[in-house]
Scaffold this motif. Structure first.
Motif, PDB file in Angstrom:
ATOM      1  N   THR A  23      31.295  41.696  42.929  1.00  0.00           N
ATOM      2  CA  THR A  23      31.683  42.169  44.261  1.00  0.00           C
ATOM      3  C   THR A  23      33.192  42.359  44.289  1.00  0.00           C
ATOM      4  O   THR A  23      33.922  41.769  43.484  1.00  0.00           O
ATOM      5  CB  THR A  23      31.290  41.146  45.341  1.00  0.00           C
ATOM      6  N   ILE A  24      33.641  43.169  45.210  1.00  0.00           N
ATOM      7  CA  ILE A  24      35.078  43.357  45.379  1.00  0.00           C
ATOM      8  C   ILE A  24      35.727  42.017  45.701  1.00  0.00           C
ATOM      9  O   ILE A  24      36.787  41.678  45.180  1.00  0.00           O
ATOM     10  CB  ILE A  24      35.369  44.409  46.473  1.00  0.00           C
ATOM     11  N   LYS A  25      35.060  41.243  46.528  1.00  0.00           N
ATOM     12  CA  LYS A  25      35.590  39.944  46.926  1.00  0.00           C
ATOM     13  C   LYS A  25      35.779  39.023  45.721  1.00  0.00           C
ATOM     14  O   LYS A  25      36.808  38.355  45.591  1.00  0.00           O
ATOM     15  CB  LYS A  25      34.661  39.287  47.946  1.00  0.00           C
ATOM     16  N   SER A  26      34.804  38.995  44.817  1.00  0.00           N
ATOM     17  CA  SER A  26      34.907  38.095  43.663  1.00  0.00           C
ATOM     18  C   SER A  26      36.008  38.531  42.704  1.00  0.00           C
ATOM     19  O   SER A  26      36.758  37.701  42.188  1.00  0.00           O
ATOM     20  CB  SER A  26      33.567  37.986  42.930  1.00  0.00           C
ATOM     21  N   VAL A  27      36.129  39.818  42.478  1.00  0.00           N
ATOM     22  CA  VAL A  27      37.168  40.319  41.564  1.00  0.00           C
ATOM     23  C   VAL A  27      38.547  40.137  42.194  1.00  0.00           C
ATOM     24  O   VAL A  27      39.485  39.693  41.524  1.00  0.00           O
ATOM     25  CB  VAL A  27      36.917  41.805  41.191  1.00  0.00           C
ATOM     26  N   ALA A  28      38.668  40.436  43.475  1.00  0.00           N
ATOM     27  CA  ALA A  28      39.954  40.254  44.163  1.00  0.00           C
ATOM     28  C   ALA A  28      40.371  38.790  44.115  1.00  0.00           C
ATOM     29  O   ALA A  28      41.536  38.476  43.849  1.00  0.00           O
ATOM     30  CB  ALA A  28      39.855  40.739  45.607  1.00  0.00           C
ATOM     31  N   GLY A  29      39.426  37.899  44.335  1.00  0.00           N
ATOM     32  CA  GLY A  29      39.730  36.473  44.281  1.00  0.00           C
ATOM     33  C   GLY A  29      40.183  36.032  42.906  1.00  0.00           C
ATOM     34  O   GLY A  29      41.137  35.255  42.766  1.00  0.00           O
ATOM     35  N   ALA A  30      39.509  36.540  41.881  1.00  0.00           N
ATOM     36  CA  ALA A  30      39.874  36.185  40.508  1.00  0.00           C
ATOM     37  C   ALA A  30      41.273  36.688  40.152  1.00  0.00           C
ATOM     38  O   ALA A  30      41.985  36.050  39.372  1.00  0.00           O
ATOM     39  CB  ALA A  30      38.847  36.752  39.534  1.00  0.00           C
ATOM     40  N   LEU A  31      41.665  37.814  40.732  1.00  0.00           N
ATOM     41  CA  LEU A  31      42.973  38.405  40.441  1.00  0.00           C
ATOM     42  C   LEU A  31      44.067  37.919  41.390  1.00  0.00           C
ATOM     43  O   LEU A  31      45.247  38.198  41.165  1.00  0.00           O
ATOM     44  CB  LEU A  31      42.884  39.933  40.507  1.00  0.00           C
TER      45      LEU A  31
END
Length: 54
Positions: A23-31
């Motif tokens: 999800t966009i949320k998971s990738v944004a959080g990881a970055l």
């Protein structure tokens, strides 16, 4: 407002697109970027960065 280099934006979008179930949320959080920031980067046409290099 924080400014990110074009390369960083492209890398983030490539990472998101390389993970089909992510999800966009998971990738944004990881970055460590805001979810809406990553969403905006994804919405920009992939050729938009080329005009700044000409």
């Amino acid at each position: 407002m924080k400014h990110y280099p074009s390369e960083s934006k492209a890398d983030a979008v490539a990472l998101y697109r390389s993970r089909p179930g992510a999800t966009i949320k998971s990738v944004a959080g990881a970055l460590g970027v805001n979810t809406e920031t990553l969403r905006n980067w994804i919405r920009v046409p992939s050729t938009a960065h080329l005009s700044s290099r000409l």
